[in-house]
Design an enzyme around this catalytic site. Structure first.
Site, PDB file in Angstrom:
ATOM      1  N   TYR A 152       6.046   5.729   5.743  1.00  0.00           N
ATOM      2  CA  TYR A 152       4.789   6.277   6.267  1.00  0.00           C
ATOM      3  C   TYR A 152       4.618   6.053   7.762  1.00  0.00           C
ATOM      4  O   TYR A 152       3.549   6.341   8.301  1.00  0.00           O
ATOM      5  CB  TYR A 152       3.572   5.604   5.614  1.00  0.00           C
ATOM      6  CG  TYR A 152       3.554   5.477   4.121  1.00  0.00           C
ATOM      7  CD1 TYR A 152       3.650   6.603   3.305  1.00  0.00           C
ATOM      8  CD2 TYR A 152       3.382   4.247   3.519  1.00  0.00           C
ATOM      9  CE1 TYR A 152       3.583   6.477   1.926  1.00  0.00           C
ATOM     10  CE2 TYR A 152       3.313   4.110   2.143  1.00  0.00           C
ATOM     11  CZ  TYR A 152       3.418   5.237   1.353  1.00  0.00           C
ATOM     12  OH  TYR A 152       3.337   5.108   0.001  1.00  0.00           O
ATOM     13  N   CYS A 205      21.783   0.430   6.755  1.00  0.00           N
ATOM     14  CA  CYS A 205      22.446   1.463   7.547  1.00  0.00           C
ATOM     15  C   CYS A 205      21.665   2.768   7.523  1.00  0.00           C
ATOM     16  O   CYS A 205      22.071   3.753   6.898  1.00  0.00           O
ATOM     17  CB  CYS A 205      23.872   1.649   7.053  1.00  0.00           C
ATOM     18  SG  CYS A 205      24.821   0.150   7.281  1.00  0.00           S
ATOM     19  N   GLU A 206      20.507   2.756   8.164  1.00  0.00           N
ATOM     20  CA  GLU A 206      19.631   3.915   8.325  1.00  0.00           C
ATOM     21  C   GLU A 206      18.862   3.685   9.619  1.00  0.00           C
ATOM     22  O   GLU A 206      18.344   2.582   9.831  1.00  0.00           O
ATOM     23  CB  GLU A 206      18.573   3.982   7.204  1.00  0.00           C
ATOM     24  CG  GLU A 206      19.074   4.135   5.799  1.00  0.00           C
ATOM     25  CD  GLU A 206      19.321   5.581   5.398  1.00  0.00           C
ATOM     26  OE1 GLU A 206      18.946   6.495   6.173  1.00  0.00           O
ATOM     27  OE2 GLU A 206      19.888   5.777   4.319  1.00  0.00           O
ATOM     28  N   TYR A 222       2.333  -2.595  -2.218  1.00  0.00           N
ATOM     29  CA  TYR A 222       3.390  -1.619  -1.945  1.00  0.00           C
ATOM     30  C   TYR A 222       4.492  -2.227  -1.085  1.00  0.00           C
ATOM     31  O   TYR A 222       5.091  -1.562  -0.239  1.00  0.00           O
ATOM     32  CB  TYR A 222       2.795  -0.335  -1.316  1.00  0.00           C
ATOM     33  CG  TYR A 222       1.648   0.191  -2.132  1.00  0.00           C
ATOM     34  CD1 TYR A 222       1.894   0.790  -3.363  1.00  0.00           C
ATOM     35  CD2 TYR A 222       0.320   0.026  -1.738  1.00  0.00           C
ATOM     36  CE1 TYR A 222       0.832   1.232  -4.158  1.00  0.00           C
ATOM     37  CE2 TYR A 222      -0.741   0.457  -2.530  1.00  0.00           C
ATOM     38  CZ  TYR A 222      -0.470   1.065  -3.733  1.00  0.00           C
ATOM     39  OH  TYR A 222      -1.493   1.486  -4.526  1.00  0.00           O
ATOM     40  N   GLY A 257      -6.019  -1.288  -5.794  1.00  0.00           N
ATOM     41  CA  GLY A 257      -4.738  -1.960  -5.621  1.00  0.00           C
ATOM     42  C   GLY A 257      -4.688  -2.667  -4.283  1.00  0.00           C
ATOM     43  O   GLY A 257      -4.904  -3.867  -4.156  1.00  0.00           O
ATOM     44  N   ARG A 258      -4.436  -1.869  -3.248  1.00  0.00           N
ATOM     45  CA  ARG A 258      -4.269  -2.393  -1.897  1.00  0.00           C
ATOM     46  C   ARG A 258      -5.421  -3.301  -1.462  1.00  0.00           C
ATOM     47  O   ARG A 258      -5.185  -4.343  -0.855  1.00  0.00           O
ATOM     48  CB  ARG A 258      -4.186  -1.197  -0.929  1.00  0.00           C
ATOM     49  CG  ARG A 258      -3.823  -1.549   0.477  1.00  0.00           C
ATOM     50  CD  ARG A 258      -4.036  -0.339   1.393  1.00  0.00           C
ATOM     51  NE  ARG A 258      -3.485   0.876   0.844  1.00  0.00           N
ATOM     52  CZ  ARG A 258      -2.246   1.303   1.024  1.00  0.00           C
ATOM     53  NH1 ARG A 258      -1.410   0.603   1.752  1.00  0.00           N
ATOM     54  NH2 ARG A 258      -1.835   2.438   0.481  1.00  0.00           N
ATOM     55  N   GLY A 261      -8.197   3.250  -3.706  1.00  0.00           N
ATOM     56  CA  GLY A 261      -8.044   3.826  -2.382  1.00  0.00           C
ATOM     57  C   GLY A 261      -8.761   3.118  -1.262  1.00  0.00           C
ATOM     58  O   GLY A 261      -8.630   3.522  -0.101  1.00  0.00           O
ATOM     59  N   GLU A 309     -10.278   1.493  -9.693  1.00  0.00           N
ATOM     60  CA  GLU A 309      -8.853   1.125  -9.826  1.00  0.00           C
ATOM     61  C   GLU A 309      -8.333   0.700  -8.456  1.00  0.00           C
ATOM     62  O   GLU A 309      -7.750   1.497  -7.736  1.00  0.00           O
ATOM     63  CB  GLU A 309      -8.057   2.352 -10.298  1.00  0.00           C
ATOM     64  CG  GLU A 309      -8.620   3.060 -11.508  1.00  0.00           C
ATOM     65  CD  GLU A 309      -8.019   4.455 -11.718  1.00  0.00           C
ATOM     66  OE1 GLU A 309      -7.326   4.980 -10.818  1.00  0.00           O
ATOM     67  OE2 GLU A 309      -8.257   5.036 -12.792  1.00  0.00           O
TER      68      GLU A 309
END
Ligand SMILES: *Cc1c(COP(=O)(O)O)cnc(C)c1O
Length: 413
Positions: free
Chosen positions: A315, A341-342, A370, A274-275, A238, A272
């Site tokens: 997000y 197409c969004e 991510y 990640g980012r 985190g 742990e």
């Protein structure tokens, strides 16, 4: 902090001009810096010290070559699926340094983890603990487990990535965890070895992490008084990074928070991350297809879409966007949008961007975590290539998917 700089008006990652990489491998294309990843891993591992197992959270970016590098540097791994277990084992990761998190582990995943002999399963419910005990008994092994508790602290992050609040699906409430430890202490096929938590992602203020560590410590001490011998506390991941103007915690800041909360406690620590390791090691290269103007509003239409990098759509995340070649062009406020197409398919809204001509490329920064990992084939778009910049060289570490790849699983049935 990131591995990018302009030199002679060209954007470089380490010693490689990104425009050359875009030409050679095409766009959209993820590019990562081995040097940056290595420095980040070692900075955290060193700050945390030898009493800490520094794991890499595979879900941030599971590319095999990145996992091979991390394994070679001695990292442990935090996995959340049988697929990630397979990746780590294929990459030569040490099973004795794997922790398995996640709220919905299937029988097959638990069996595979026990057969591989991983370090610890972080258990998220009483029902999961029973399932693990049963499978371990069938295999004739003792499952090493920690309960993932929910410390009920607000990490002050985006609601989708806050995981340690009491209304979250993750973990076991502290009081219930204490009674589950007592209740299952003597089950023959499980062995409690630690306590785990993970309160959320992209934490800029580490106080909530300190508060969570203190709650884990209190539970550890309570159980110890009752005679239970646990060996580690797993504080999850985190740690946040700078995407825009955040003042992100340094490895030393992080270590200091844990050192303070756990001072004098004779336990091993597991983290742990990640980012914090991979986020700013990567960029997404994309090419400008068109500029368009609708009633005074400018759109820069690029060849990457939300299927390649979902974070802005999911997000509302900010990613800095730089042109690969700096020219003295007028700035223009625009939305940087993809071809999907969004209406949610955007990378930036109302952002000043140099009015670079169609055909020139942009780098979307902070895309190492991510990014590719959350990519999909939505709109039947083959997934992007991934490239590693490594000591004077450029290495393709995932080829671009082809139209044949798109169709392969549906043909010849
Ligand atoms: C996602 C996750 C991590 C990694 O989070 P980062 O914010 O990338 O450091 C660590 N542990 C668990 C259990 C996770 O779900």
């Amino acid at each position: 902090m990131h591995p990018l700089r302009y030199h002679a008006q060209q954007l470089y990652m380490d010693d490689q001009p990104l425009d050359d990489i875009a030409e050679r491998f095409g766009t959209p294309c993820y590019v990562y810096s081995e040097l940056f990843l290595r420095e980040r891993y070692h900075a955290f591992a060193h700050a945390l010290g030898t009493n800490t197992l520094t794991c890499y959270a595979v879900k941030a970016n599971g590319n095999l070559q990145l996992l091979r590098l991390l394994a070679s540097w001695g990292a442990g791994f935090d996995i959340v699926s049988g697929g990630e277990l397979a990746r780590v084992l294929r990459a030569g990761g040490d099973p004795g340094k794997i922790v398995f998190s996640g709220v919905g582990k299937s029988r097959a995943e638990i069996r595979a983890a026990l057969e591989a002999g991983i370090f610890c399963l972080n258990v998220e419910s009483a029902a999961e603990l029973e399932r693990i005990a049963q499978i371990a008994a069938e295999l004739g092994v003792q499952a090493p487990v920690a309960l993932r508790v929910n410390p009920d602290v607000d990490p002050g992050t985006h609601q989708y990535i806050a995981t340690g609040l009491k209304e979250s699906k993750f973990g076991i409430p502290l009081a219930a965890a204490a009674s589950l430890y007592r209740q299952a202490a003597l089950w023959p096929s499980v062995k409690f070895i630690g306590i785990a938590a993970h309160i959320g992602s992209q934490l800029i203020d580490l106080q909530p992490l300190g508060a969570a560590a203190a709650r884990l410590r209190a539970l550890y001490e309570e159980l110890q008084r009752e005679g239970m011998r646990l060996q580690h506390l797993d504080l999850g991941g985190g740690v946040g990074i700078r995407y825009q103007d955040e003042v992100a915690p340094s490895p030393a800041d992080y270590a200091a928070v844990l050192d303070t909360a756990l001072a004098g406690l004779p336990v091993r620590r597991v983290v742990e991350l990640g980012r914090a390791l991979v986020g700013n090691a990567g960029v997404l290269l994309t090419r400008v297809e068109y500029w368009k103007e609708n009633e005074g509003k400018h759109f820069c239409v690029v060849d990457a879409g939300m299927n390649d990098l979902l974070r802005p759509s999911l997000y509302g995340a900010w990613h800095t966007i730089w042109p690969l070649r700096q020219k003295d062009l007028p700035m223009r406020y625009c939305d940087v949008v993809g071809p999907v197409c969004e209406s949610g398919d955007f990378f930036a809204k109302n952002r000043p961007l140099a009015s670079v001509p169609p055909g020139s490329c942009l780098a979307i920064l902070g895309a190492g975590a991510y990014g590719f990992a959350m990519s999909s084939q939505y709109n039947s778009r083959p997934r992007a290539a991934e490239v590693l910049v490594t000591g004077g060289q450029v290495q393709l570490i995932r080829r671009r998917e082809t139209l044949a790849d798109l169709l392969a699983a549906e043909e010849g049935l």
